[in-house]
Design a protein around this motif. Structure first.
Motif, short mmCIF file in Angstrom:
data_model
loop_
_atom_site.label_atom_id
_atom_site.label_comp_id
_atom_site.label_asym_id
_atom_site.label_seq_id
_atom_site.Cartn_x
_atom_site.Cartn_y
_atom_site.Cartn_z
N ALA A 165 0.74 -1.17 -0.09
CA ALA A 165 -0.06 -0.10 0.00
C ALA A 165 0.77 1.37 0.05
O ALA A 165 0.69 2.01 -1.10
CB ALA A 165 -0.86 -0.08 0.91
N PRO A 166 1.87 1.57 1.02
CA PRO A 166 2.57 2.69 0.84
C PRO A 166 3.39 2.57 -0.13
O PRO A 166 3.57 3.88 -0.76
CB PRO A 166 3.26 2.75 2.07
CG PRO A 166 3.38 1.27 2.82
CD PRO A 166 2.02 0.73 2.29
N LEU A 167 4.29 1.64 -0.70
CA LEU A 167 4.83 1.61 -1.92
C LEU A 167 4.18 2.12 -3.33
O LEU A 167 4.79 2.68 -4.12
CB LEU A 167 5.46 0.23 -1.91
CG LEU A 167 6.55 -0.22 -1.04
CD1 LEU A 167 7.05 -1.57 -1.13
CD2 LEU A 167 7.81 0.74 -0.94
N SER A 168 2.94 1.55 -3.17
CA SER A 168 2.07 1.74 -4.56
C SER A 168 1.82 3.24 -4.53
O SER A 168 1.51 3.78 -5.67
CB SER A 168 0.88 1.01 -4.49
OG SER A 168 -0.04 1.28 -3.53
N ARG A 169 1.76 4.02 -3.60
CA ARG A 169 1.55 5.47 -3.40
C ARG A 169 2.86 6.49 -3.96
O ARG A 169 2.39 7.60 -4.03
CB ARG A 169 1.06 5.81 -1.89
CG ARG A 169 -0.09 5.11 -1.79
CD ARG A 169 -0.86 5.69 -0.32
NE ARG A 169 -1.52 4.60 0.14
CZ ARG A 169 -1.37 4.05 1.41
NH1 ARG A 169 -0.66 4.26 2.25
NH2 ARG A 169 -2.28 3.21 1.96
N LEU A 170 3.87 5.80 -4.12
CA LEU A 170 5.04 6.43 -4.00
C LEU A 170 5.63 6.86 -5.56
O LEU A 170 6.66 7.40 -5.92
CB LEU A 170 6.41 5.53 -3.58
CG LEU A 170 6.42 5.74 -2.10
CD1 LEU A 170 7.40 4.89 -1.59
CD2 LEU A 170 6.59 7.03 -1.53
N ASN A 171 4.86 6.24 -6.53
CA ASN A 171 5.15 6.55 -8.05
C ASN A 171 6.57 6.06 -8.19
O ASN A 171 7.58 6.57 -8.82
CB ASN A 171 5.00 7.91 -8.35
CG ASN A 171 5.18 8.24 -9.77
OD1 ASN A 171 4.96 7.34 -10.63
ND2 ASN A 171 5.73 9.25 -10.35
N ILE A 172 7.07 4.67 -7.81
CA ILE A 172 8.31 4.18 -7.99
C ILE A 172 8.65 3.94 -9.65
O ILE A 172 7.45 3.31 -10.22
CB ILE A 172 8.39 2.76 -7.24
CG1 ILE A 172 8.48 3.19 -5.70
CG2 ILE A 172 9.49 2.14 -7.26
CD1 ILE A 172 8.38 2.05 -4.81
N ARG A 173 9.70 4.10 -9.84
CA ARG A 173 9.86 4.08 -11.34
C ARG A 173 11.34 3.60 -11.30
O ARG A 173 12.09 3.81 -10.29
CB ARG A 173 9.57 5.26 -11.98
CG ARG A 173 10.55 6.51 -11.57
CD ARG A 173 9.84 7.83 -11.72
NE ARG A 173 10.45 8.94 -10.90
CZ ARG A 173 10.39 9.08 -9.71
NH1 ARG A 173 9.69 8.28 -8.82
NH2 ARG A 173 11.09 9.97 -9.03
N PRO A 174 11.98 3.25 -12.38
CA PRO A 174 13.62 3.06 -12.35
C PRO A 174 14.09 4.25 -12.14
O PRO A 174 13.93 5.08 -12.54
CB PRO A 174 13.59 2.55 -13.87
CG PRO A 174 12.47 1.90 -14.50
CD PRO A 174 11.34 2.76 -13.87
#
Length: 192
Positions: free
Chosen positions: A7-16
């Motif tokens: 849940a918190p990781l999905s809110r971070l806009n993680i990208r390469p």
């Protein structure tokens, strides 16, 4: 552990290129490594144990830092976009906050028994934020299950019979779990 970290990781806009630090390698930490890596993050794990530092790399982390020597953290000065704190222990946040880039985030998943001591200047001059997350919503749980299924992500577990539950609790108290205990329900009938 899956949705709690997803849940918190999905809110971070993680990208390469996104650089994530994870404090702790236990039930939450090991899932955070797997999920964040699958999202494309470069992951650095902070742990007190040399053994867990090696495990972090095996689980997919790019780097692992043994925090018992404060000098180890200096090489990460202002390099991480975010830190996910998965432990419930009281920590000195200052060395961790020093690893965050401008406008970095520190996310709490654990609830320590003592308050954190935070210097406001360390936050405001670099626009750092501290936030928290408990568990995900039903929508996030569904998304976590779909994401983990798509990427073949599962929790590392030790299956424990009912007769060994006290031994499991002792191992848990020592932090000697890889990385979740699961009680074998079929062994409950052996105790009746």
């Amino acid at each position: 552990a899956g949705v709690t970290t997803y849940a918190p990781l999905s809110r971070l806009n993680i990208r390469p290129g996104f650089k994530l630090g994870i404090i702790g390698l236990g039930g939450l930490g090991h899932m955070a490594i797997k999920i964040a890596t699958a999202m494309g993050a470069t992951v650095t794990v902070f742990t007190r144990s040399e053994e867990k530092a090696a495990d972090a790399l095996r689980l997919g982390a790019t780097h692992s830092i043994v925090t018992t020597n404060p000098e180890n953290m200096k090489s990460l000065s202002r390099t991480l976009n975010c830190i996910l704190n998965t432990v419930s222990a009281g920590l000195d946040l200052k060395p961790y906050l020093e690893t965050l880039t401008y406008a970095g985030q520190f996310i709490l998943l654990g609830a320590p028994p003592i308050p954190y001591r935070i210097l406001a200047g360390q936050l405001i001059f670099r626009r750092l934020s501290i936030t928290a997350s408990l568990v995900g919503s039903l929508k996030e749980t569904k998304a976590a299950l779909e994401f983990c299924g798509k990427h073949g992500i599962v929790a590392d577990v030790e299956v424990v019979s009912y007769s060994k539950i006290n031994l499991a609790l002792e191992k848990l108290a020592k932090g000697d779990v890889k990385y979740r205990f699961v009680l074998d329900a079929a062994t409950l009938s052996d105790q009746r």
